[in-house]
Design an enzyme around this catalytic site. Structure first.
Site, PDB file in Angstrom:
ATOM      1  N   GLY A 262      25.458 -85.252  33.211  1.00 51.57           N
ATOM      2  CA  GLY A 262      24.952 -84.221  32.315  1.00 51.57           C
ATOM      3  C   GLY A 262      24.441 -84.650  30.968  1.00 51.57           C
ATOM      4  N   PRO A 299      26.337 -90.175  35.810  1.00 53.48           N
ATOM      5  CA  PRO A 299      25.058 -89.971  35.126  1.00 53.48           C
ATOM      6  C   PRO A 299      23.885 -90.084  36.091  1.00 53.48           C
ATOM      7  CG  PRO A 299      25.790 -92.214  34.791  1.00 53.48           C
ATOM      8  CD  PRO A 299      26.893 -91.519  35.559  1.00 53.48           C
ATOM      9  N   GLY A 300      22.894 -89.252  35.903  1.00 57.01           N
ATOM     10  CA  GLY A 300      21.664 -89.362  36.685  1.00 57.01           C
ATOM     11  C   GLY A 300      20.504 -89.555  35.725  1.00 57.01           C
ATOM     12  N   TYR A 341      11.558 -75.052  34.986  1.00 63.49           N
ATOM     13  CA  TYR A 341      12.446 -74.864  33.826  1.00 63.49           C
ATOM     14  C   TYR A 341      11.688 -74.696  32.515  1.00 63.49           C
ATOM     15  CZ  TYR A 341      15.236 -77.548  37.219  1.00 63.49           C
ATOM     16  OH  TYR A 341      15.833 -78.027  38.350  1.00 63.49           O
ATOM     17  N   CYS A 375      -2.554 -73.657  43.710  1.00 61.94           N
ATOM     18  CA  CYS A 375      -2.983 -72.278  43.470  1.00 61.94           C
ATOM     19  C   CYS A 375      -1.853 -71.411  42.942  1.00 61.94           C
ATOM     20  CB  CYS A 375      -3.535 -71.702  44.761  1.00 61.94           C
ATOM     21  SG  CYS A 375      -4.787 -72.777  45.440  1.00 61.94           S
ATOM     22  N   GLU A 376      -1.347 -71.751  41.781  1.00 62.83           N
ATOM     23  CA  GLU A 376      -0.325 -70.947  41.112  1.00 62.83           C
ATOM     24  C   GLU A 376      -0.516 -71.118  39.618  1.00 62.83           C
ATOM     25  OE1 GLU A 376       3.461 -70.274  42.267  1.00 62.83           O
ATOM     26  OE2 GLU A 376       3.328 -71.125  44.285  1.00 62.83           O
TER      27      GLU A 376
HETATM   28  N1  LLP Z   1      27.208 -84.628  38.949  1.00 64.02           N
HETATM   29  C1  LLP Z   1      27.044 -83.387  39.442  1.00 64.02           C
HETATM   30  C2  LLP Z   1      28.172 -82.747  40.145  1.00 64.02           C
HETATM   31  C3  LLP Z   1      25.825 -82.715  39.277  1.00 64.02           C
HETATM   32  O1  LLP Z   1      25.676 -81.493  39.753  1.00 64.02           O
HETATM   33  C4  LLP Z   1      24.754 -83.366  38.590  1.00 64.02           C
HETATM   34  C5  LLP Z   1      23.461 -82.718  38.421  1.00 64.02           C
HETATM   35  C6  LLP Z   1      24.978 -84.674  38.107  1.00 64.02           C
HETATM   36  C7  LLP Z   1      26.215 -85.259  38.283  1.00 64.02           C
HETATM   37  C8  LLP Z   1      23.926 -85.446  37.382  1.00 64.02           C
HETATM   38  O2  LLP Z   1      23.557 -84.842  36.194  1.00 64.02           O
HETATM   39  P1  LLP Z   1      22.618 -85.586  35.141  1.00 64.02           P
HETATM   40  O3  LLP Z   1      23.394 -86.750  34.554  1.00 64.02           O
HETATM   41  O4  LLP Z   1      21.405 -86.060  35.838  1.00 64.02           O
HETATM   42  O5  LLP Z   1      22.331 -84.541  34.153  1.00 64.02           O
HETATM   43  N2  LLP Z   1      16.704 -80.567  38.461  1.00 64.02           N
HETATM   44  C9  LLP Z   1      17.263 -80.391  37.133  1.00 64.02           C
HETATM   45  C10 LLP Z   1      18.613 -81.047  36.986  1.00 64.02           C
HETATM   46  C11 LLP Z   1      19.644 -80.600  38.013  1.00 64.02           C
HETATM   47  C12 LLP Z   1      20.970 -81.253  37.844  1.00 64.02           C
HETATM   48  C13 LLP Z   1      21.910 -80.911  38.944  1.00 64.02           C
HETATM   49  N3  LLP Z   1      23.182 -81.571  38.911  1.00 64.02           N
HETATM   50  C14 LLP Z   1      16.265 -80.914  36.108  1.00 64.02           C
HETATM   51  O6  LLP Z   1      15.191 -81.383  36.496  1.00 64.02           O
HETATM   52  O7  LLP Z   1      16.519 -80.825  34.912  1.00 64.02           O
END
Ligand code: LLP
Length: 445
Positions: A262, A299-300, A341, A375-376
């Site tokens: 997050g 982390p993602g 978003y 087309c949106e």
């Molecule tokens: N762990 C869990 C349980 C999660 O649900 C998520 C993200 C992460 C880790 C990784 O979160 P991060 O570090 O990347 O914030 N598509 C959206 C983001 C969706 C995130 C969903 N869960 C966007 O493009 O902003």
């Protein structure tokens, strides 16, 4: 909406402008965006557009900064595969000792394909794991199941019993902590579908510990994504730490606290990642002092987001009643974040002409929408954006597209998905080939 201007000079390393020899006189020649030591004009020419380009050095640097920030606490980074699941990127991270957070059987298969031995560092999250997925994860021998409901607990117990294998379990608790982010990606409030209410947790842990093939190992939490204020992370952790003390008092063994992911990135302004992640680490670690647990981190975006860009080519310039549009060859099917978003992504020209360099981006700039061919009306990358004037055929780079870019790509309007290229130093490797229409038709009768 007011126009927002670009500040390409403030970008992090990995993607930087360099003067090129393409101009007549080197000093007055245009400058071109490079990914590490590779000219992005060359990349686009070779591989076509739209094109995702990632910097391997940046991915490694960000992973290292994240890891270093948590040096004071025993921890395992479980990169959140959903952010960008390309096999080569997973393999690169696995080689650095990274674990993985998966949310489907498909993601688990990817991780195992990238590195067979990674299973022991995999955590499995998600509100709707099927019995097939639970069984596959049990067979693979993953580190931890983050269970999100009582029903899932019994499904896991049933699958584990059938295999006569013990399932390591954490309950994902919902700490009821508000964090400021887009409502679609906020998860830590009572009204959200995720986890179990923290006040119900003790009763559920008691049930879990009575099940023969379940083994309680931890507590997990995740309050949302793209959160830039670190205080809510600390608040959630404090609640989890209290729960851990209670659970231990009840006789449970708690080895892990999974803090989820997050941590947000600075889409609109430059920011020093190492300082941000250090602040995040301090906020998370403070409530854990004296607890003697291993911290799992998922982390993602913060690892991969700024390490990728989407390169697109300007197809047409048009004006409708004085409103300017740049129609580009990438679309919402390639990068859906702005459409879904209202997300901001900085957009910069791949080639800067000398006038833009010497007099600043405002010298020859215009306010325009940057839109795709789908087309949106929602198919846009930016609205009323101030951008250096570019012509048809010129290239633009949409920045910070490494996370939740390619993974959310679709074939809407029967548009084949873009290719992905990973740059390392002076070399570029195609890590996913461009899709063909025939790939799309193959699955249909
Ligand atoms: N762990 C869990 C349980 C999660 O649900 C998520 C993200 C992460 C880790 C990784 O979160 P991060 O570090 O990347 O914030 N598509 C959206 C983001 C969706 C995130 C969903 N869960 C966007 O493009 O902003």
């Amino acid at each position: 909406m007011t126009a927002r201007s670009q500040s390409p000079a403030a970008r992090p390393p990995g993607f930087v402008y360099r003067e090129t020899k393409r101009g007549l006189l080197r000093r007055d020649g245009p400058s071109v965006l490079y990914c590490e030591d590779v000219d992005m004009l060359d990349l686009a020419e070779q591989h076509g557009t739209p094109l995702y380009v990632y910097s391997a050095a940046m991915i490694r640097e960000r992973y290292d900064a994240f890891d270093a920030a948590f040096r004071e606490v025993p921890h395992t980074i479980c990169y959140s595969v959903k952010a960008n699941s390309n096999l080569t990127i997973l393999r690169m991270l696995a080689r650095k000792g990274c674990g993985f957070d998966v949310v489907s059987g498909g993601e688990l298969e990817r991780v195992l394909a990238a590195d067979r031995k990674a299973a022991k560092k995999v955590v499995f999250s998600g509100v709707g794991k099927t019995r097939e997925e639970l069984t596959a994860a049990l067979k693979a021998g993953i580190m931890l199941f983050n269970v999100e409901s009582e029903s899932e607990l019994w499904a896991l117990a049933e699958c584990a019993g059938r295999l006569r294998k013990t399932a390591p379990v954490a309950l994902r608790v919902n700490p009821d902590v508000a964090a400021e982010t887009h409502p679609y990606i906020s998860t830590g409030l009572r009204k959200h579908k995720f986890g179990v209410p923290i006040r119900d947790a003790r009763a559920l842990y008691a049930k879990a510990s009575g099940a023969r093939y379940l083994k309680v190992r931890g507590v997990s939490v995740h309050i949302g994504s793209q959160i830039t204020d670190v205080a809510p992370f600390g608040e959630a952790m404090a609640r989890v730490a209290d729960l851990v003390r209670e659970l231990r008092g009840d006789g449970h063994r708690i080895d892990y606290i999974d803090a989820g992911g997050g941590l947000g990135i600075a889409y609109e302004k430059a920011s020093a990642f190492s300082a941000d992640v250090e602040a995040y680490a301090r906020s998370l670690s403070a409530p854990l002092r004296g607890l003697d647990v291993r911290l799992l981190l998922e982390p993602g975006r913060s690892i991969i987001g700024p390490a990728g860009v989407l390169v697109t080519s300007v197809l047409y310039r048009k004006q409708n009643d004085g409103k300017r549009f740049l129609v580009v060859d990438a679309a919402m099917n390639d990068l859906i974040r702005p459409a879904l978003y209202g997300a901001y992504h900085e957009i910069i020209p791949v080639k800067q002409s000398p006038v833009q360099q010497s007099a600043g981006a405002t010298a020859k700039s215009e306010v325009t929408d940057i839109v795709g061919p789908v087309c949106e009306t929602g198919d846009f990358f930016a609205r009323d954006r101030e951008l250096p004037v570019v012509g048809e055929g010129d290239l633009l780079a949409i920045l910070d597209a490494g996370a939740y870019g390619m993974v959310l790509a679709s074939n809407y309007n029967t548009r084949p998905r873009a290719a992905e290229v990973l740059v390392s130093g002076g070399t570029a490797k195609v890590i996913r080939r461009r899709e063909k229409v025939s790939d799309l038709l193959r699955a249909e009768s």
